[in-house]
Motif scaffolding. Structure first.
Motif, PDB file in Angstrom:
ATOM      1  N   ILE A 231      -9.473  -0.870  -6.528  1.00 53.96           N
ATOM      2  CA  ILE A 231     -10.194   0.361  -7.225  1.00 53.96           C
ATOM      3  C   ILE A 231     -10.087   0.435  -8.667  1.00 53.96           C
TER       4      ILE A 231
ATOM      5  N   ASP B  30     -12.184  10.177  -0.648  1.00 55.96           N
ATOM      6  CA  ASP B  30     -12.612   9.973  -1.878  1.00 55.96           C
ATOM      7  C   ASP B  30     -13.087  11.193  -2.537  1.00 55.96           C
TER       8      ASP B  30
ATOM      9  N   MET C 248      -5.472  -8.439  13.013  1.00 57.16           N
ATOM     10  CA  MET C 248      -6.442  -7.272  13.028  1.00 57.16           C
ATOM     11  C   MET C 248      -6.511  -6.672  14.543  1.00 57.16           C
TER      12      MET C 248
ATOM     13  N   HIS D 221      -0.868  -4.821   5.442  1.00 52.07           N
ATOM     14  CA  HIS D 221      -0.997  -6.510   5.676  1.00 52.07           C
ATOM     15  C   HIS D 221       0.102  -7.234   5.601  1.00 52.07           C
ATOM     16  N   SER D 222       0.923  -7.269   4.476  1.00 53.84           N
ATOM     17  CA  SER D 222       2.143  -7.937   4.495  1.00 53.84           C
ATOM     18  C   SER D 222       3.177  -7.415   3.810  1.00 53.84           C
TER      19      SER D 222
ATOM     20  N   GLY E  29      -3.334   1.188   6.556  1.00 51.72           N
ATOM     21  CA  GLY E  29      -3.251   0.909   4.985  1.00 51.72           C
ATOM     22  C   GLY E  29      -2.211   1.896   4.500  1.00 51.72           C
TER      23      GLY E  29
ATOM     24  N   SER F 158      -1.955   3.093  -1.961  1.00 48.50           N
ATOM     25  CA  SER F 158      -1.909   4.066  -2.769  1.00 48.50           C
ATOM     26  C   SER F 158      -1.975   5.416  -1.910  1.00 48.50           C
ATOM     27  N   ILE F 159      -3.246   5.210  -1.291  1.00 44.89           N
ATOM     28  CA  ILE F 159      -3.761   6.402  -0.345  1.00 44.89           C
ATOM     29  C   ILE F 159      -2.883   6.611   0.645  1.00 44.89           C
TER      30      ILE F 159
ATOM     31  N   GLY G 177      -4.695   1.800  -6.314  1.00 49.11           N
ATOM     32  CA  GLY G 177      -4.748   0.270  -5.907  1.00 49.11           C
ATOM     33  C   GLY G 177      -5.180  -0.554  -7.025  1.00 49.11           C
TER      34      GLY G 177
ATOM     35  N   THR H 141      -0.139   1.115   9.659  1.00 44.61           N
ATOM     36  CA  THR H 141      -0.626  -0.319   9.569  1.00 44.61           C
ATOM     37  C   THR H 141      -0.588  -0.864   7.908  1.00 44.61           C
TER      38      THR H 141
ATOM     39  N   GLU I 186     -15.757   1.035   1.241  1.00 48.01           N
ATOM     40  CA  GLU I 186     -16.501  -0.282   1.663  1.00 48.01           C
ATOM     41  C   GLU I 186     -17.119  -0.188   2.939  1.00 48.01           C
TER      42      GLU I 186
ATOM     43  N   GLY J 271     -11.146  -2.691   1.064  1.00 44.43           N
ATOM     44  CA  GLY J 271     -12.415  -3.524   1.322  1.00 44.43           C
ATOM     45  C   GLY J 271     -13.049  -3.547   2.591  1.00 44.43           C
TER      46      GLY J 271
ATOM     47  N   THR K 169      -1.013  -7.245   9.383  1.00 50.79           N
ATOM     48  CA  THR K 169      -2.341  -8.335   9.925  1.00 50.79           C
ATOM     49  C   THR K 169      -1.720  -9.607   9.641  1.00 50.79           C
TER      50      THR K 169
HETATM   51  P1  NDP Z   1      -4.405  -0.262  -2.033  1.00 53.06           P
HETATM   52  O1  NDP Z   1      -4.359  -1.780  -2.296  1.00 53.06           O
HETATM   53  O2  NDP Z   1      -3.017   0.450  -2.740  1.00 53.06           O
HETATM   54  O3  NDP Z   1      -3.656  -0.293  -0.617  1.00 53.06           O
HETATM   55  C1  NDP Z   1      -4.567  -1.077   0.490  1.00 53.06           C
HETATM   56  C2  NDP Z   1      -3.860  -0.918   1.833  1.00 53.06           C
HETATM   57  O4  NDP Z   1      -4.409  -1.676   2.990  1.00 53.06           O
HETATM   58  C3  NDP Z   1      -2.239  -1.555   1.914  1.00 53.06           C
HETATM   59  O5  NDP Z   1      -1.589  -0.734   3.137  1.00 53.06           O
HETATM   60  C4  NDP Z   1      -2.441  -3.011   2.328  1.00 53.06           C
HETATM   61  O6  NDP Z   1      -1.307  -3.483   2.704  1.00 53.06           O
HETATM   62  C5  NDP Z   1      -3.683  -2.908   3.291  1.00 53.06           C
HETATM   63  N1  NDP Z   1      -4.379  -4.095   3.371  1.00 53.06           N
HETATM   64  C6  NDP Z   1      -4.944  -4.588   2.310  1.00 53.06           C
HETATM   65  N2  NDP Z   1      -5.751  -5.556   2.513  1.00 53.06           N
HETATM   66  C7  NDP Z   1      -5.955  -5.763   3.947  1.00 53.06           C
HETATM   67  C8  NDP Z   1      -6.369  -6.361   4.993  1.00 53.06           C
HETATM   68  N3  NDP Z   1      -7.436  -7.554   4.696  1.00 53.06           N
HETATM   69  N4  NDP Z   1      -6.289  -6.358   6.349  1.00 53.06           N
HETATM   70  C9  NDP Z   1      -5.332  -5.168   6.667  1.00 53.06           C
HETATM   71  N5  NDP Z   1      -4.638  -4.366   5.849  1.00 53.06           N
HETATM   72  C10 NDP Z   1      -5.091  -4.628   4.365  1.00 53.06           C
HETATM   73  O7  NDP Z   1      -5.543   0.374  -1.951  1.00 53.06           O
HETATM   74  P2  NDP Z   1      -5.785   2.122  -2.271  1.00 53.06           P
HETATM   75  O8  NDP Z   1      -5.023   2.935  -1.548  1.00 53.06           O
HETATM   76  O9  NDP Z   1      -5.976   2.104  -3.686  1.00 53.06           O
HETATM   77  O10 NDP Z   1      -7.261   2.188  -1.687  1.00 53.06           O
HETATM   78  C11 NDP Z   1      -7.525   2.061  -0.188  1.00 53.06           C
HETATM   79  C12 NDP Z   1      -9.147   2.546  -0.180  1.00 53.06           C
HETATM   80  O11 NDP Z   1      -9.345   3.803  -0.392  1.00 53.06           O
HETATM   81  C13 NDP Z   1     -10.011   1.650  -0.831  1.00 53.06           C
HETATM   82  O12 NDP Z   1     -11.243   1.648  -0.095  1.00 53.06           O
HETATM   83  C14 NDP Z   1     -10.597   2.634  -2.054  1.00 53.06           C
HETATM   84  O13 NDP Z   1     -11.743   2.317  -2.632  1.00 53.06           O
HETATM   85  C15 NDP Z   1     -10.204   3.821  -1.415  1.00 53.06           C
HETATM   86  N6  NDP Z   1      -9.927   4.982  -2.263  1.00 53.06           N
HETATM   87  C16 NDP Z   1      -8.785   4.871  -3.138  1.00 53.06           C
HETATM   88  C17 NDP Z   1      -8.268   5.952  -4.068  1.00 53.06           C
HETATM   89  C18 NDP Z   1      -6.981   5.822  -4.771  1.00 53.06           C
HETATM   90  O14 NDP Z   1      -6.737   6.806  -5.509  1.00 53.06           O
HETATM   91  N7  NDP Z   1      -6.394   4.961  -4.624  1.00 53.06           N
HETATM   92  C19 NDP Z   1      -9.205   7.281  -4.476  1.00 53.06           C
HETATM   93  C20 NDP Z   1     -10.492   7.023  -3.610  1.00 53.06           C
HETATM   94  C21 NDP Z   1     -10.731   6.034  -2.758  1.00 53.06           C
HETATM   95  P3  NDP Z   1      -0.423  -4.433   1.926  1.00 53.06           P
HETATM   96  O15 NDP Z   1       0.512  -3.174   1.152  1.00 53.06           O
HETATM   97  O16 NDP Z   1       0.788  -5.186   2.880  1.00 53.06           O
HETATM   98  O17 NDP Z   1      -1.045  -5.383   1.139  1.00 53.06           O
END
Ligand code: NDP
Ligand code: MG
Length: 383
Positions: free
Chosen positions: A205, A147, A79, A35-36, A9, A13-14, A202, A33, A123, A100, A56
Protein backbone atom coordinates in the motif's frame (compact mmCIF):
# COMPACT_ATOMS: atom_id res chain seq x y z
CA UNK A 1 -19.58 -4.82 25.49
CA UNK A 2 -17.52 -7.96 25.06
CA UNK A 3 -17.07 -9.16 21.50
CA UNK A 4 -15.27 -12.03 19.81
CA UNK A 5 -13.12 -11.12 16.84
CA UNK A 6 -10.87 -12.85 14.30
CA UNK A 7 -8.08 -10.98 12.55
CA UNK A 8 -7.02 -12.15 9.10
CA UNK A 9 -3.52 -10.74 8.51
CA UNK A 10 -2.76 -10.18 12.21
CA UNK A 11 1.01 -9.75 11.68
CA UNK A 12 0.64 -6.81 9.28
CA UNK A 13 0.36 -3.09 9.83
CA UNK A 14 -3.45 -3.07 10.21
CA UNK A 15 -3.43 -6.48 11.92
CA UNK A 16 -1.10 -5.45 14.74
CA UNK A 17 -2.99 -2.19 15.30
CA UNK A 18 -6.26 -4.16 15.34
CA UNK A 19 -4.85 -6.29 18.15
CA UNK A 20 -4.02 -3.15 20.12
CA UNK A 21 -7.63 -2.01 19.69
CA UNK A 22 -8.94 -5.45 20.72
CA UNK A 23 -6.79 -5.42 23.86
CA UNK A 24 -7.95 -1.91 24.76
CA UNK A 25 -11.61 -2.85 24.19
CA UNK A 26 -11.25 -6.12 26.11
CA UNK A 27 -12.40 -8.20 23.13
CA UNK A 28 -11.77 -11.95 22.91
CA UNK A 29 -9.80 -13.21 19.94
CA UNK A 30 -11.10 -16.33 18.18
CA UNK A 31 -8.46 -16.64 15.43
CA UNK A 32 -5.35 -14.96 14.05
CA UNK A 33 -3.94 -15.60 10.59
CA UNK A 34 -0.79 -14.66 8.66
CA UNK A 35 1.18 -15.89 5.68
CA UNK A 36 4.64 -16.89 6.95
CA UNK A 37 5.62 -14.71 9.93
CA UNK A 38 5.36 -17.50 12.51
CA UNK A 39 7.58 -15.79 15.05
CA UNK A 40 5.32 -12.78 15.46
CA UNK A 41 2.24 -15.01 15.31
CA UNK A 42 3.72 -17.08 18.11
CA UNK A 43 4.05 -13.95 20.29
CA UNK A 44 0.47 -12.99 19.45
CA UNK A 45 -0.77 -16.48 20.36
CA UNK A 46 0.89 -16.19 23.77
CA UNK A 47 -0.59 -12.74 24.39
CA UNK A 48 -4.11 -13.18 23.05
CA UNK A 49 -4.79 -16.93 23.46
CA UNK A 50 -6.81 -17.39 20.25
CA UNK A 51 -8.56 -20.74 19.69
CA UNK A 52 -6.99 -20.92 16.19
CA UNK A 53 -3.81 -19.64 14.54
CA UNK A 54 -3.42 -20.05 10.79
CA UNK A 55 -0.44 -19.72 8.47
CA UNK A 56 -0.89 -20.07 4.72
CA UNK A 57 2.76 -21.08 4.27
CA UNK A 58 2.97 -24.80 5.22
CA UNK A 59 6.59 -24.73 6.43
CA UNK A 60 5.96 -21.74 8.66
CA UNK A 61 2.80 -23.45 9.96
CA UNK A 62 4.85 -26.51 10.95
CA UNK A 63 7.28 -24.26 12.86
CA UNK A 64 4.44 -22.46 14.61
CA UNK A 65 2.80 -25.76 15.52
CA UNK A 66 5.97 -26.93 17.27
CA UNK A 67 6.48 -23.54 18.93
CA UNK A 68 2.98 -23.30 20.47
CA UNK A 69 2.53 -27.00 21.29
CA UNK A 70 2.30 -26.07 24.99
CA UNK A 71 -0.73 -23.76 24.43
CA UNK A 72 -4.44 -24.46 23.81
CA UNK A 73 -4.29 -22.86 20.34
CA UNK A 74 -4.94 -25.12 17.34
CA UNK A 75 -2.70 -24.39 14.33
CA UNK A 76 -4.35 -24.62 10.89
CA UNK A 77 -2.59 -24.52 7.52
CA UNK A 78 -3.25 -22.88 4.18
CA UNK A 79 -6.07 -20.82 2.68
CA UNK A 80 -8.47 -23.60 3.76
CA UNK A 81 -7.57 -22.74 7.35
CA UNK A 82 -8.23 -19.03 6.74
CA UNK A 83 -11.61 -19.85 5.17
CA UNK A 84 -12.48 -22.14 8.07
CA UNK A 85 -11.92 -19.44 10.68
CA UNK A 86 -13.65 -16.78 8.54
CA UNK A 87 -16.74 -19.02 8.48
CA UNK A 88 -16.72 -19.87 12.18
CA UNK A 89 -20.09 -18.71 13.56
CA UNK A 90 -18.81 -18.17 17.11
CA UNK A 91 -17.67 -14.58 16.57
CA UNK A 92 -19.07 -11.09 16.13
CA UNK A 93 -16.75 -9.70 13.48
CA UNK A 94 -14.00 -10.84 11.13
CA UNK A 95 -11.36 -8.18 10.50
CA UNK A 96 -9.94 -8.66 7.03
CA UNK A 97 -6.49 -7.07 7.03
CA UNK A 98 -4.99 -9.34 4.39
CA UNK A 99 -2.97 -7.84 1.58
CA UNK A 100 -4.25 -8.09 -1.98
CA UNK A 101 -6.90 -10.03 -3.84
CA UNK A 102 -6.07 -13.05 -1.64
CA UNK A 103 -8.58 -11.43 0.71
CA UNK A 104 -11.55 -11.98 -1.61
CA UNK A 105 -12.41 -15.61 -0.77
CA UNK A 106 -12.16 -15.08 3.01
CA UNK A 107 -14.42 -12.00 2.82
CA UNK A 108 -17.01 -13.94 0.82
CA UNK A 109 -16.72 -16.95 3.16
CA UNK A 110 -17.24 -14.79 6.26
CA UNK A 111 -20.31 -13.04 4.81
CA UNK A 112 -21.78 -16.28 3.50
CA UNK A 113 -21.56 -17.69 7.03
CA UNK A 114 -23.44 -14.63 8.34
CA UNK A 115 -20.46 -12.94 9.99
CA UNK A 116 -19.93 -9.18 10.10
CA UNK A 117 -16.77 -8.01 8.34
CA UNK A 118 -14.58 -5.01 9.20
CA UNK A 119 -12.72 -4.50 5.96
CA UNK A 120 -9.25 -3.05 5.46
CA UNK A 121 -8.56 -5.25 2.44
CA UNK A 122 -9.72 -2.84 -0.28
CA UNK A 123 -8.65 -5.18 -3.10
CA UNK A 124 -11.62 -7.40 -2.14
CA UNK A 125 -14.05 -4.66 -3.17
CA UNK A 126 -12.06 -3.48 -6.17
CA UNK A 127 -11.92 -6.94 -7.74
CA UNK A 128 -15.27 -8.36 -6.64
CA UNK A 129 -17.33 -5.45 -5.29
CA UNK A 130 -20.57 -6.50 -6.95
CA UNK A 131 -20.43 -10.03 -5.54
CA UNK A 132 -19.47 -8.87 -2.07
CA UNK A 133 -22.07 -6.11 -1.73
CA UNK A 134 -24.87 -8.27 -3.16
CA UNK A 135 -23.98 -10.93 -0.62
CA UNK A 136 -23.91 -8.39 2.24
CA UNK A 137 -27.48 -7.36 1.37
CA UNK A 138 -28.63 -10.96 0.96
CA UNK A 139 -27.18 -12.09 4.29
CA UNK A 140 -28.01 -8.88 6.19
CA UNK A 141 -24.53 -8.62 7.72
CA UNK A 142 -22.52 -5.49 8.47
CA UNK A 143 -19.59 -4.50 6.26
CA UNK A 144 -17.76 -1.65 8.00
CA UNK A 145 -14.81 0.16 6.42
CA UNK A 146 -11.38 0.38 8.05
CA UNK A 147 -9.72 2.34 5.25
CA UNK A 148 -9.45 5.85 6.77
CA UNK A 149 -11.10 7.69 3.86
CA UNK A 150 -14.03 5.31 3.80
CA UNK A 151 -14.38 5.40 7.55
CA UNK A 152 -14.50 9.20 7.25
CA UNK A 153 -17.26 9.03 4.62
CA UNK A 154 -19.12 6.42 6.67
CA UNK A 155 -18.94 8.78 9.68
CA UNK A 156 -20.06 11.81 7.63
CA UNK A 157 -23.08 9.84 6.38
CA UNK A 158 -24.39 9.04 9.88
CA UNK A 159 -27.80 10.51 10.55
CA UNK A 160 -28.24 11.86 7.02
CA UNK A 161 -30.47 10.80 4.16
CA UNK A 162 -28.27 8.95 1.61
CA UNK A 163 -30.48 10.29 -1.21
CA UNK A 164 -29.42 13.85 -0.37
CA UNK A 165 -25.71 13.20 -1.02
CA UNK A 166 -24.41 15.28 -3.92
CA UNK A 167 -20.89 13.84 -3.97
CA UNK A 168 -18.18 12.11 -1.99
CA UNK A 169 -14.85 13.92 -1.73
CA UNK A 170 -11.95 11.56 -1.05
CA UNK A 171 -8.77 13.21 0.20
CA UNK A 172 -5.31 12.06 -0.88
CA UNK A 173 -1.99 12.93 0.71
CA UNK A 174 -0.49 13.09 -2.78
CA UNK A 175 2.28 10.70 -1.71
CA UNK A 176 6.01 11.41 -1.50
CA UNK A 177 6.36 12.44 -5.17
CA UNK A 178 3.61 15.06 -5.51
CA UNK A 179 4.79 17.79 -7.92
CA UNK A 180 7.24 15.58 -9.80
CA UNK A 181 7.08 14.97 -13.57
CA UNK A 182 7.09 11.50 -15.20
CA UNK A 183 10.71 12.18 -16.24
CA UNK A 184 11.72 12.82 -12.64
CA UNK A 185 9.96 9.62 -11.53
CA UNK A 186 11.91 7.40 -13.94
CA UNK A 187 14.80 6.49 -11.64
CA UNK A 188 12.82 6.11 -8.39
CA UNK A 189 14.00 3.14 -6.32
CA UNK A 190 11.91 1.17 -3.88
CA UNK A 191 13.68 2.70 -0.86
CA UNK A 192 12.43 6.15 -1.92
CA UNK A 193 8.91 4.97 -2.74
CA UNK A 194 8.65 3.15 0.58
CA UNK A 195 8.92 6.43 2.52
CA UNK A 196 5.40 7.79 3.00
CA UNK A 197 5.11 11.31 4.47
CA UNK A 198 2.15 10.73 6.84
CA UNK A 199 1.42 7.03 7.39
CA UNK A 200 3.43 3.90 8.28
CA UNK A 201 1.88 0.99 6.38
CA UNK A 202 2.65 -2.33 4.67
CA UNK A 203 4.99 -2.24 1.65
CA UNK A 204 2.37 -2.80 -1.05
CA UNK A 205 0.00 0.00 0.00
CA UNK A 206 2.97 2.35 0.52
CA UNK A 207 4.04 1.84 -3.10
CA UNK A 208 0.40 2.24 -4.19
CA UNK A 209 0.23 5.53 -2.29
CA UNK A 210 3.30 6.82 -4.11
CA UNK A 211 1.82 6.12 -7.57
CA UNK A 212 -1.72 7.26 -6.56
CA UNK A 213 -2.90 3.74 -7.45
CA UNK A 214 -4.08 3.56 -3.84
CA UNK A 215 -6.40 6.50 -4.48
CA UNK A 216 -7.69 4.81 -7.63
CA UNK A 217 -8.42 1.64 -5.65
CA UNK A 218 -10.13 3.76 -3.00
CA UNK A 219 -12.28 5.44 -5.65
CA UNK A 220 -13.62 2.02 -6.67
CA UNK A 221 -13.88 0.89 -3.05
CA UNK A 222 -16.08 3.94 -2.31
CA UNK A 223 -18.38 3.19 -5.26
CA UNK A 224 -19.19 -0.23 -3.83
CA UNK A 225 -19.31 0.67 -0.14
CA UNK A 226 -21.62 3.63 -0.62
CA UNK A 227 -23.47 2.65 -3.85
CA UNK A 228 -22.16 5.74 -5.64
CA UNK A 229 -21.71 6.20 -9.40
CA UNK A 230 -18.23 7.37 -10.51
CA UNK A 231 -19.61 10.82 -11.48
CA UNK A 232 -20.42 11.51 -7.83
CA UNK A 233 -16.91 10.87 -6.45
CA UNK A 234 -14.11 13.44 -6.50
CA UNK A 235 -10.49 13.22 -5.38
CA UNK A 236 -8.69 16.18 -3.82
CA UNK A 237 -5.06 16.30 -2.70
CA UNK A 238 -4.77 17.36 0.96
CA UNK A 239 -1.11 16.88 1.95
CA UNK A 240 -1.63 17.23 5.73
CA UNK A 241 -3.92 14.13 5.97
CA UNK A 242 -6.03 15.78 8.70
CA UNK A 243 -9.37 15.73 6.86
CA UNK A 244 -9.78 12.06 5.99
CA UNK A 245 -12.63 12.61 3.47
CA UNK A 246 -15.89 14.52 3.06
CA UNK A 247 -19.49 14.26 1.95
CA UNK A 248 -21.23 17.13 0.17
CA UNK A 249 -25.03 17.28 0.51
CA UNK A 250 -27.55 18.81 -1.87
CA UNK A 251 -28.12 21.83 0.39
CA UNK A 252 -24.45 22.83 -0.01
CA UNK A 253 -23.33 21.52 3.37
CA UNK A 254 -20.02 19.65 3.38
CA UNK A 255 -19.35 17.27 6.27
CA UNK A 256 -15.69 16.44 6.96
CA UNK A 257 -14.17 13.95 9.38
CA UNK A 258 -10.89 15.07 10.94
CA UNK A 259 -8.37 13.44 13.20
CA UNK A 260 -4.69 12.73 13.68
CA UNK A 261 -3.48 10.29 11.00
CA UNK A 262 -3.83 7.19 13.17
CA UNK A 263 -5.46 4.00 11.88
CA UNK A 264 -6.50 3.05 15.41
CA UNK A 265 -9.47 5.45 15.08
CA UNK A 266 -11.06 3.87 11.96
CA UNK A 267 -10.22 0.33 13.16
CA UNK A 268 -12.00 0.93 16.46
CA UNK A 269 -15.02 2.62 14.86
CA UNK A 270 -15.41 -0.30 12.42
CA UNK A 271 -15.78 -2.57 15.46
CA UNK A 272 -17.85 -0.36 17.78
CA UNK A 273 -20.19 1.46 15.35
CA UNK A 274 -22.52 3.17 16.13
CA UNK A 275 -20.86 3.70 19.53
CA UNK A 276 -17.64 5.56 20.32
CA UNK A 277 -15.21 4.82 23.12
CA UNK A 278 -11.93 6.19 24.48
CA UNK A 279 -9.10 5.27 22.13
CA UNK A 280 -5.31 4.95 22.41
CA UNK A 281 -5.05 6.96 19.17
CA UNK A 282 -3.12 10.22 18.91
CA UNK A 283 -5.23 13.34 19.54
CA UNK A 284 -5.64 16.08 16.96
CA UNK A 285 -4.01 19.34 18.02
CA UNK A 286 -5.48 21.93 15.68
CA UNK A 287 -2.99 24.64 16.62
CA UNK A 288 -0.03 22.48 15.65
CA UNK A 289 -1.65 21.39 12.34
CA UNK A 290 -0.88 24.71 10.68
CA UNK A 291 -2.63 25.27 7.35
CA UNK A 292 -4.93 22.78 5.71
CA UNK A 293 -4.51 22.95 1.93
CA UNK A 294 -6.24 21.38 -1.07
CA UNK A 295 -4.99 20.82 -4.60
CA UNK A 296 -5.98 19.02 -7.76
CA UNK A 297 -4.46 15.56 -8.30
CA UNK A 298 -2.04 15.37 -11.25
CA UNK A 299 -3.56 12.48 -13.20
CA UNK A 300 -1.37 13.15 -16.23
CA UNK A 301 1.73 12.19 -14.26
CA UNK A 302 0.09 9.74 -11.89
CA UNK A 303 -1.85 7.94 -14.60
CA UNK A 304 -2.86 5.03 -12.33
CA UNK A 305 -5.55 7.20 -10.77
CA UNK A 306 -7.10 8.11 -14.13
CA UNK A 307 -6.83 4.48 -15.25
CA UNK A 308 -8.68 3.23 -12.16
CA UNK A 309 -11.45 5.76 -12.75
CA UNK A 310 -11.68 4.61 -16.36
CA UNK A 311 -11.81 0.96 -15.22
CA UNK A 312 -14.56 1.92 -12.75
CA UNK A 313 -16.58 3.53 -15.53
CA UNK A 314 -16.13 0.52 -17.84
CA UNK A 315 -17.20 -1.73 -14.95
CA UNK A 316 -17.36 -5.54 -14.99
CA UNK A 317 -13.94 -7.18 -14.69
CA UNK A 318 -11.94 -4.05 -15.60
CA UNK A 319 -11.30 -2.98 -11.99
CA UNK A 320 -10.20 -6.56 -11.25
CA UNK A 321 -7.57 -6.59 -14.01
CA UNK A 322 -6.11 -3.19 -13.20
CA UNK A 323 -5.85 -4.33 -9.58
CA UNK A 324 -4.27 -7.67 -10.53
CA UNK A 325 -1.81 -6.02 -12.93
CA UNK A 326 -0.85 -3.55 -10.22
CA UNK A 327 -0.40 -6.22 -7.55
CA UNK A 328 1.93 -8.17 -9.79
CA UNK A 329 3.82 -5.04 -10.86
CA UNK A 330 4.30 -3.89 -7.25
CA UNK A 331 5.57 -7.32 -6.28
CA UNK A 332 8.08 -7.24 -9.18
CA UNK A 333 9.13 -3.68 -8.30
CA UNK A 334 9.76 -4.70 -4.69
CA UNK A 335 12.01 -7.48 -6.03
CA UNK A 336 13.92 -4.89 -8.17
CA UNK A 337 12.75 -6.70 -11.33
CA UNK A 338 10.97 -3.75 -12.98
CA UNK A 339 11.39 0.02 -12.93
CA UNK A 340 9.14 2.58 -11.25
CA UNK A 341 7.50 3.77 -14.48
CA UNK A 342 6.60 0.16 -15.32
CA UNK A 343 4.11 0.34 -12.45
CA UNK A 344 2.12 2.89 -14.45
CA UNK A 345 2.62 1.08 -17.77
CA UNK A 346 1.43 -2.23 -16.33
CA UNK A 347 -1.87 -0.75 -15.15
CA UNK A 348 -2.47 1.09 -18.41
CA UNK A 349 -1.41 -1.96 -20.42
CA UNK A 350 -3.90 -4.21 -18.63
CA UNK A 351 -6.68 -1.75 -19.30
CA UNK A 352 -5.85 -1.63 -23.02
CA UNK A 353 -5.07 -5.29 -23.42
CA UNK A 354 -8.19 -7.10 -22.23
CA UNK A 355 -11.67 -7.15 -23.66
CA UNK A 356 -13.77 -8.02 -20.65
CA UNK A 357 -17.38 -8.54 -19.67
CA UNK A 358 -19.17 -8.79 -16.37
CA UNK A 359 -18.80 -11.50 -13.70
CA UNK A 360 -21.03 -13.51 -11.44
CA UNK A 361 -18.65 -15.76 -9.52
CA UNK A 362 -15.49 -15.54 -7.44
CA UNK A 363 -13.80 -17.97 -9.85
CA UNK A 364 -14.36 -15.62 -12.79
CA UNK A 365 -12.85 -12.75 -10.79
CA UNK A 366 -9.80 -14.78 -9.74
CA UNK A 367 -9.33 -16.04 -13.31
CA UNK A 368 -9.26 -12.47 -14.67
CA UNK A 369 -6.83 -11.55 -11.88
CA UNK A 370 -4.56 -14.46 -12.87
CA UNK A 371 -4.57 -13.41 -16.54
CA UNK A 372 -3.68 -9.82 -15.66
CA UNK A 373 -0.72 -11.01 -13.55
CA UNK A 374 0.49 -13.32 -16.28
CA UNK A 375 0.35 -10.45 -18.76
CA UNK A 376 2.45 -8.23 -16.50
CA UNK A 377 5.05 -10.93 -15.85
CA UNK A 378 5.40 -11.69 -19.54
CA UNK A 379 5.55 -8.13 -20.71
CA UNK A 380 7.58 -6.40 -17.98
CA UNK A 381 9.59 -8.80 -15.80
CA UNK A 382 13.38 -9.05 -16.21
CA UNK A 383 13.55 -7.37 -19.61
P1 NDP B 1 0.82 -5.80 5.50
O1 NDP B 1 1.63 -6.23 4.34
O2 NDP B 1 1.47 -5.05 6.60
O3 NDP B 1 0.14 -7.11 6.17
C1 NDP B 1 -0.49 -8.09 5.40
C2 NDP B 1 -0.95 -9.25 6.27
O4 NDP B 1 -1.55 -10.26 5.44
C3 NDP B 1 0.18 -9.96 7.02
O5 NDP B 1 -0.35 -10.55 8.19
C4 NDP B 1 0.59 -11.06 6.03
O6 NDP B 1 1.24 -12.16 6.68
C5 NDP B 1 -0.75 -11.46 5.47
N1 NDP B 1 -0.69 -11.92 4.07
C6 NDP B 1 -0.06 -11.31 3.04
N2 NDP B 1 -0.25 -12.01 1.90
C7 NDP B 1 -1.03 -13.06 2.20
C8 NDP B 1 -1.55 -14.14 1.46
N3 NDP B 1 -1.32 -14.28 0.15
N4 NDP B 1 -2.30 -15.07 2.10
C9 NDP B 1 -2.55 -14.95 3.41
N5 NDP B 1 -2.06 -13.96 4.19
C10 NDP B 1 -1.31 -13.01 3.58
O7 NDP B 1 -0.43 -5.00 4.93
P2 NDP B 1 -1.23 -3.77 5.57
O8 NDP B 1 -1.62 -4.10 6.96
O9 NDP B 1 -0.53 -2.52 5.29
O10 NDP B 1 -2.53 -3.77 4.65
C11 NDP B 1 -3.52 -4.77 4.72
C12 NDP B 1 -4.73 -4.32 3.91
O11 NDP B 1 -5.26 -3.14 4.50
C13 NDP B 1 -4.39 -3.97 2.46
O12 NDP B 1 -5.46 -4.31 1.64
C14 NDP B 1 -4.25 -2.45 2.51
O13 NDP B 1 -4.55 -1.85 1.27
C15 NDP B 1 -5.29 -2.08 3.55
N6 NDP B 1 -5.05 -0.82 4.24
C16 NDP B 1 -3.91 -0.63 4.96
C17 NDP B 1 -3.67 0.55 5.63
C18 NDP B 1 -2.46 0.75 6.48
O14 NDP B 1 -2.34 1.76 7.17
N7 NDP B 1 -1.53 -0.20 6.51
C19 NDP B 1 -4.62 1.68 5.53
C20 NDP B 1 -5.80 1.37 4.78
C21 NDP B 1 -5.99 0.17 4.15
P3 NDP B 1 2.87 -12.21 6.84
O15 NDP B 1 3.20 -11.12 7.84
O16 NDP B 1 3.14 -13.56 7.36
O17 NDP B 1 3.43 -11.95 5.49
MG1 MG C 1 -6.82 4.91 2.70
Amino acid sequence: MNKTISILGSTGSIGTQSLTVCRKMGYSVLALTAHSNWKLLQEQVRQFHPRYAVLTDPQAAAQLKAAVADTDTTVLVGMEGVLEVAQNPQQDTVINALMGVAGLRPTVAAIQAGNNVALANKETLVAGGKLVTDLVREKGVLLTPIDSEHSAIFQCLQGNDPDSVRRLIITASGGPFYGKTQKELAGIKKEQALRHPNWTMGAKITIDSSTLMNKGLEFIEAMWLFSMPPEKIDIVVHPQSIIHSMVEYNDGSVMAQMGAPDMMIPIQYALTWPHRYESPAKRLDLLSCGELTFKKPDTETFTCLADCIEAAKRGGLYPCVVNGANEEAVSLFLQDRIGYLDLFAAVRGALDRFDLGDYSSVDEVLDADRRAREYVRQRFADR
